[in-house]
Enzyme design. Sequence first.
Site, PDB file in Angstrom:
ATOM      1  N   ASP A   1      19.015  32.955  44.313  1.00 56.73           N
ATOM      2  CA  ASP A   1      19.768  32.278  45.423  1.00 56.73           C
ATOM      3  C   ASP A   1      18.671  32.217  46.410  1.00 56.73           C
ATOM      4  O   ASP A   1      17.451  32.337  46.311  1.00 56.73           O
ATOM      5  CB  ASP A   1      20.975  33.278  45.840  1.00 56.73           C
ATOM      6  CG  ASP A   1      22.054  32.322  46.224  1.00 56.73           C
ATOM      7  OD1 ASP A   1      21.785  31.132  46.784  1.00 56.73           O
ATOM      8  OD2 ASP A   1      23.319  32.772  46.108  1.00 56.73           O
TER       9      ASP A   1
ATOM     10  N   ASP B   1      27.501  25.081  47.096  1.00 59.69           N
ATOM     11  CA  ASP B   1      28.574  25.660  46.324  1.00 59.69           C
ATOM     12  C   ASP B   1      29.750  24.757  45.941  1.00 59.69           C
ATOM     13  O   ASP B   1      30.217  24.131  46.898  1.00 59.69           O
ATOM     14  CB  ASP B   1      28.948  26.978  46.737  1.00 59.69           C
ATOM     15  CG  ASP B   1      27.936  28.136  46.576  1.00 59.69           C
ATOM     16  OD1 ASP B   1      28.236  29.412  46.864  1.00 59.69           O
ATOM     17  OD2 ASP B   1      26.785  27.969  46.104  1.00 59.69           O
TER      18      ASP B   1
END
Length: 682
Positions: A185, A240
């Site tokens: 991430d 996302d």
Amino acid sequence: MRHPHTRTTRRRVLGALTAALLCTVGLTAPALAAPTDEPASPAPADEPASPALADGLALTPPMGFNNWNSTGCGADFNEAMVKGIADLFVAKGLKDAGYQYVNLDDCWALPARDANGKLVPDPARFPGGIKAVADYVHSKGLKLGIYTSAGTKTCNDAGFPGALGHEYSDARQFADWGVDYLKYDNCNNQGVDAKLRYTTMRDALKATGRPIVYSLCEWGENKPWQWASDVGHLWRTTGDISDSWGSMLSILKQNLPLTQYAGPGHWNDPDMLEVGNGGMTDTEYRSHFSMWSIMAAPLLIGSDLRKASAATFDILDNKEVIAVDQDPLGKQGAVLSSEGGRWVAAKEMRDGSRAVALFNERGSAQRIATTARAVGLPAAQAYTLRDLWRHRSYNTAGTIAATVPAHGTVLVRVSADTRWAKNPPAVELGLDGGSLVEAGKAVSLTSTATDRGRTPAQRVAVSLTGPAGWKVEANSPTTSGALPTGRALRTRWTVTAPKGTATGSYDLTLRAAYRSPTGVRAESVLPLAASVVVAPPSGSSYLGDLPWLSTTNGWGPVERNTSNGESGAGDGHPITVGGVVYTKGLGVHAESAVEYYTGKACETVTADVGVDDEKDAYGTVAFEIWADGTKVASTGVLTTAMPAQPISADVTGAEVVRLVVTDGGDGINSDHADWADAKLSC
């Protein structure tokens, strides 16, 4: 990971500070170069990325599971769940369908490293440790994935340790545990250059000697498709996803243009699947799955399979659709057209066929059409057309067309093979006329059944059915002895919903039964929706107080007379734009559309529009008003720094008014938008 309505604030740090950080944590490999204010030099936009990693991994898009979309950091994310998912992969046939990876996301570790700087699995969630979980997953013939961030901490507020400055040590731990996949991430990255951070972890993984698929979750901020094909096996192209039509649609539109950058071992990643999580309809989930497959996207299940419905398994286990995604040629589908929300995307397959998606973005049914030649097939007398959701084959003279339900996708595979004549002709169904019904009033519709095949359709019979209690009458012939190529059977119908029928959406189904010249029975089915509506009130009304036909929203539901808030219903705040508070309006989040039935009885729509003050940065949106199929008013791109702007439109004669908010061209992060004081005058 990050929510699509937020954006982590980042800052660049001086090279000396970065060097000090790396010295403190004690890297066992060459230190990262100091960051600069200059971005890494990307490949030109019209050139493909550099050659892919030559390690033989991810030659087709990875398939598997990730817990985040269904559990987040909830208590049900634990060792028992992970093992249960592995069991279900085997028991439900998902392993046989190609799903391979069972991936852990954030919150698997304790917030602090041990005295030796090592990561520590949370003993409450994973009492046996990660290696034991990996061993169990491997015993099922599957592989295990894990998560960390290319920063000092992961994205969760609890502050779990990230890998920045610990790349080689963490990679070694992952390899020793038997990890097969790493999602890396982008939170708390300290401003260190993205290419530098992600390349360092690539080298650390390679140094372990263990084959580990490497997923860059960099959110597309630095255009990784232009530089990451020799860094990782897949890279996130967007923020996302969330479990809503608007979110899925926004991400789809961002990922579709990146066709040239995908291929074996290097894939565009538009984020995980939401199929089965409950925020969309099964029709919308089939579109989600179809379009991810056309885009050769990784297929990572995001729903808790222990609770999944039969319909969810039917979507996830559609092997014909999966074969489109997993085709070894590795081509990402390309957009051929998208006018009016009628999308045609085609994907070249290794056997020379084409997978073709007819995707309807809009909230009402639309006819979408292309041809075999347009999708890249050679000239031929006829073609075989395989419907991948209905699992039926037809012959076509070259037309590829369907009336596609709202938010639906027709996915077909078309080939120029010599065996086309063994299949019955394709019969295209259509239904013209209003899908909006006032209870107790008859609506006239006309159905068409058109032979698109090379052979005639014989003994054709059409039928139209509605809900129990509805009156459906044919006013012209419903049968034909034969339909040659290009000819149609047209039937006029009258449809009446009983008086007192509640407003809402109701199912209609049009069918055509017929035979091929060789006697093969066939059927075409067109599911449609009719909306029962009420006439709008006369005078001026606030739109926040009126019933709507339909809504789509990029984050959570559309809110009446409050801001969008977060993902839950009813969690908005007073609508506020540029410090001005409004008591009435609509709170939405791009991509958004709100439709109202105006019954050709209204004249104007007015509002003050802008980004809600609950987002203090980054929001960029544009507002549009549509009268039936025509855009009648729009703004430019509005930002959080701008006060509310007035918008008005003449909607005289329109049956439906649609209020649209787009993302301003940069994705939907922080795009909380308000239709403040929105009024309809009739």
